[in-house]
Design an enzyme around this catalytic site. Structure first.
Site, PDB file in Angstrom:
ATOM      1  CB  SER A 119      -0.939  -0.006   1.197  1.00  0.00           C
ATOM      2  OG  SER A 119      -0.252  -0.360   2.360  1.00  0.00           O
ATOM      3  CG  HIS A 140      -2.997  -0.976  -2.943  1.00  0.00           C
ATOM      4  ND1 HIS A 140      -3.337   0.303  -2.583  1.00  0.00           N
ATOM      5  CD2 HIS A 140      -3.039  -1.708  -1.794  1.00  0.00           C
ATOM      6  CE1 HIS A 140      -3.570   0.346  -1.283  1.00  0.00           C
ATOM      7  NE2 HIS A 140      -3.411  -0.866  -0.786  1.00  0.00           N
ATOM      8  CD  GLU A 152      -4.357   3.030  -5.295  1.00  0.00           C
ATOM      9  OE1 GLU A 152      -4.571   4.250  -5.226  1.00  0.00           O
ATOM     10  OE2 GLU A 152      -3.656   2.429  -4.453  1.00  0.00           O
ATOM     11  CG  ASN A 190      -3.251   3.643   1.445  1.00  0.00           C
ATOM     12  OD1 ASN A 190      -4.403   3.735   1.853  1.00  0.00           O
ATOM     13  ND2 ASN A 190      -2.618   2.502   1.410  1.00  0.00           N
TER      14      ASN A 190
HETATM   15  N1  CAA Z   1     -16.375  -9.959   2.855  1.00  0.00           N
HETATM   16  C1  CAA Z   1     -17.431 -10.009   2.023  1.00  0.00           C
HETATM   17  N2  CAA Z   1     -18.500  -9.162   2.132  1.00  0.00           N
HETATM   18  C2  CAA Z   1     -18.478  -8.281   3.139  1.00  0.00           C
HETATM   19  C3  CAA Z   1     -17.404  -8.188   4.056  1.00  0.00           C
HETATM   20  C4  CAA Z   1     -16.328  -9.089   3.867  1.00  0.00           C
HETATM   21  N3  CAA Z   1     -15.253  -9.059   4.672  1.00  0.00           N
HETATM   22  N4  CAA Z   1     -17.677  -7.207   4.935  1.00  0.00           N
HETATM   23  C5  CAA Z   1     -18.875  -6.706   4.597  1.00  0.00           C
HETATM   24  N5  CAA Z   1     -19.340  -7.335   3.509  1.00  0.00           N
HETATM   25  C6  CAA Z   1     -20.584  -7.069   2.785  1.00  0.00           C
HETATM   26  C7  CAA Z   1     -21.758  -7.485   3.594  1.00  0.00           C
HETATM   27  O1  CAA Z   1     -22.087  -8.842   3.354  1.00  0.00           O
HETATM   28  C8  CAA Z   1     -22.837  -6.540   3.090  1.00  0.00           C
HETATM   29  O2  CAA Z   1     -23.357  -6.983   1.863  1.00  0.00           O
HETATM   30  P1  CAA Z   1     -24.946  -6.789   1.541  1.00  0.00           P
HETATM   31  O3  CAA Z   1     -25.205  -5.318   1.706  1.00  0.00           O
HETATM   32  O4  CAA Z   1     -25.061  -7.250   0.102  1.00  0.00           O
HETATM   33  O5  CAA Z   1     -25.646  -7.657   2.514  1.00  0.00           O
HETATM   34  C9  CAA Z   1     -22.076  -5.263   2.787  1.00  0.00           C
HETATM   35  O6  CAA Z   1     -20.697  -5.635   2.607  1.00  0.00           O
HETATM   36  C10 CAA Z   1     -22.211  -4.295   3.900  1.00  0.00           C
HETATM   37  O7  CAA Z   1     -21.758  -4.917   5.094  1.00  0.00           O
HETATM   38  P2  CAA Z   1     -22.451  -4.764   6.505  1.00  0.00           P
HETATM   39  O8  CAA Z   1     -23.908  -4.477   6.356  1.00  0.00           O
HETATM   40  O9  CAA Z   1     -22.052  -5.924   7.369  1.00  0.00           O
HETATM   41  O10 CAA Z   1     -21.699  -3.541   7.171  1.00  0.00           O
HETATM   42  P3  CAA Z   1     -21.503  -2.086   6.614  1.00  0.00           P
HETATM   43  O11 CAA Z   1     -22.684  -1.594   5.855  1.00  0.00           O
HETATM   44  O12 CAA Z   1     -20.998  -1.333   7.781  1.00  0.00           O
HETATM   45  O13 CAA Z   1     -20.316  -2.225   5.548  1.00  0.00           O
HETATM   46  C11 CAA Z   1     -18.049  -2.121   4.983  1.00  0.00           C
HETATM   47  C12 CAA Z   1     -19.075  -2.734   5.900  1.00  0.00           C
HETATM   48  C13 CAA Z   1     -18.253  -2.625   3.553  1.00  0.00           C
HETATM   49  C14 CAA Z   1     -16.687  -2.569   5.482  1.00  0.00           C
HETATM   50  C15 CAA Z   1     -18.232  -0.552   4.996  1.00  0.00           C
HETATM   51  O14 CAA Z   1     -18.256  -0.093   6.320  1.00  0.00           O
HETATM   52  C16 CAA Z   1     -17.136   0.170   4.258  1.00  0.00           C
HETATM   53  O15 CAA Z   1     -17.141   0.271   3.041  1.00  0.00           O
HETATM   54  N6  CAA Z   1     -16.174   0.728   5.028  1.00  0.00           N
HETATM   55  C17 CAA Z   1     -15.019   1.435   4.464  1.00  0.00           C
HETATM   56  C18 CAA Z   1     -14.001   0.443   4.024  1.00  0.00           C
HETATM   57  C19 CAA Z   1     -12.811   1.126   3.425  1.00  0.00           C
HETATM   58  O16 CAA Z   1     -12.688   2.336   3.343  1.00  0.00           O
HETATM   59  N7  CAA Z   1     -11.862   0.283   2.998  1.00  0.00           N
HETATM   60  C20 CAA Z   1     -10.598   0.748   2.471  1.00  0.00           C
HETATM   61  C21 CAA Z   1      -9.574   0.680   3.552  1.00  0.00           C
HETATM   62  S1  CAA Z   1      -8.057   1.299   3.011  1.00  0.00           S
HETATM   63  C22 CAA Z   1      -7.297  -0.020   2.344  1.00  0.00           C
HETATM   64  O17 CAA Z   1      -7.739  -1.141   2.359  1.00  0.00           O
HETATM   65  C23 CAA Z   1      -6.017   0.313   1.709  1.00  0.00           C
HETATM   66  C24 CAA Z   1      -4.829   0.158   2.509  1.00  0.00           C
HETATM   67  O18 CAA Z   1      -3.803  -0.153   1.915  1.00  0.00           O
HETATM   68  C25 CAA Z   1      -4.741   0.481   3.951  1.00  0.00           C
END
Ligand code: CAA
Length: 285
Positions: A119, A140, A152, A190
């Site tokens: 990342s 990424h 990415e 990031n």
């Molecule tokens: N695997 C598969 N599906 C998943 C999952 C997982 N680990 N986590 C959640 N989901 C799915 C759920 O099944 C649900 O699907 P449906 O709506 O079809 O039922 C959907 O995602 C929403 O999940 P929840 O209802 O349980 O919970 P939520 O609405 O709070 O969503 C989330 C969870 C998708 C994680 C949401 O909070 C989100 O998008 N958060 C931000 C995540 C983000 O910004 N990620 C990037 C991080 S930075 C990075 O990764 C880069 C790095 O290098 C650091």
């Protein structure tokens, strides 16, 4: 070059997610971990995620069996020899990644692509551990990989257009939208996201608002799915600190320095969700 077999090194949150998405898309997947215990718990994450998808009616039980049958695990990098691409998703440390790439370069067929899910680390610095810089590229993904639609692509100065084209075609088959980013720390997401998360930690550290209010403010006021402190816990505070350090070393800008609170939390083992406690307590969930 046609990719049919995908190798993955590292079965943490990211490696497991990439494996799941690749197997769902019909690729044969071989995951390599350092020992049997870590491999077993990594594979269990995939089982659990697929079982949840079945429970939610998003995946048929027979399809789950089919997806799992395409995933194999190993503790020997030699088993990755015939993969068309190997995606590395190990700890965010240049020396560790260079050692992995040197080993992959030795064992994996010469025409294969070696990609890193880093990342923040320079792809050129990773690529020079191999004799095939033209076939090394950043790929990424974002957490949770099955949900986040972006990947990415990060070519280094040495990467060929053929490699960029091959990973772009792969990303599309995985159902992801790709963006092309230069080999600079943090690429696009990031570079922007980590500065924001560090600022949110400073706002909390300085007592400007409670953690709940900081998170609710960004959720409800800016339509973010998670507030910044919840997202930091989700990503892992050690990961954020490590990425910030890479940025700080490269740019020397105070905004990328780790806030003392983040440094102390990481020292104390409060790494977020994965350790059971970060800005919030997850031990009872
Ligand atoms: N695997 C598969 N599906 C998943 C999952 C997982 N680990 N986590 C959640 N989901 C799915 C759920 O099944 C649900 O699907 P449906 O709506 O079809 O039922 C959907 O995602 C929403 O999940 P929840 O209802 O349980 O919970 P939520 O609405 O709070 O969503 C989330 C969870 C998708 C994680 C949401 O909070 C989100 O998008 N958060 C931000 C995540 C983000 O910004 N990620 C990037 C991080 S930075 C990075 O990764 C880069 C790095 O290098 C650091």
């Amino acid at each position: 070059m046609e990719i049919t077999t995908v190798g993955i090194v590292g079965c943490g949150q990211m490696g497991a997610g990439i494996a799941e998405v690749a197997a769902k898309a019909g690729f044969e997947v071989m995951i390599c971990e350092v020992d049997d215990g870590i491999l077993t718990s990594g594979l269990a994450k995939i089982d659990k995620s697929l079982a949840k998808a079945v429970e939610k009616g998003k995946l048929a039980e027979a399809d789950m069996t089919d997806v799992l049958s395409r995933i194999s695990g190993t503790v020997s990098t030699e088993d990755l020899a015939d993969c068309d691409i190997v995606i590395e998703a190990v700890f965010e440390d240049l020396d560790v990644k260079r050692a992995v790439f040197a080993e992959l370069d030795r064992v994996v067929k010469p025409e294969a692509i070696l990609a890193s899910n880093t990342s923040s680390i320079s792809i050129a610095a990773i690529a020079t551990a191999t004799q095939r810089g033209d076939k090394v590229i950043g790929m990424h993904f974002f957490n949770p990989v099955p949900v986040m639609a972006l990947v990415e692509y990060v070519p280094s100065i040495l990467t060929s257009q053929e490699t960029i084209d091959a990973v772009s075609a792969l990303g599309e088959k995985l159902g992801k939208t790709g963006v092309l980013a230069k080999d600079t720390p943090g690429f696009i997401v990031n570079r922007l996201l980590v500065a924001y998360l560090l600022d949110a930690i400073r706002v909390y550290e300085q007592g400007l608002a409670s953690r709940e209010d900081i998170d609710n403010a960004m959720k409800l006021g800016a339509a973010h799915p998670m507030g910044p402190l919840t997202l930091s816990d989700f990503i892992g505070l050690d990961v954020i600190k490590q990425v910030a350090q890479v940025f700080f070393e490269e740019y020397g800008e105070p905004r990328y320095s780790s806030p003392p609170l983040l440094t102390r939390m990481v020292s104390a083992g409060l790494l977020g969700r994965k350790s059971g406690r970060g800005f919030y307590d997850y031990s009872k969930r």
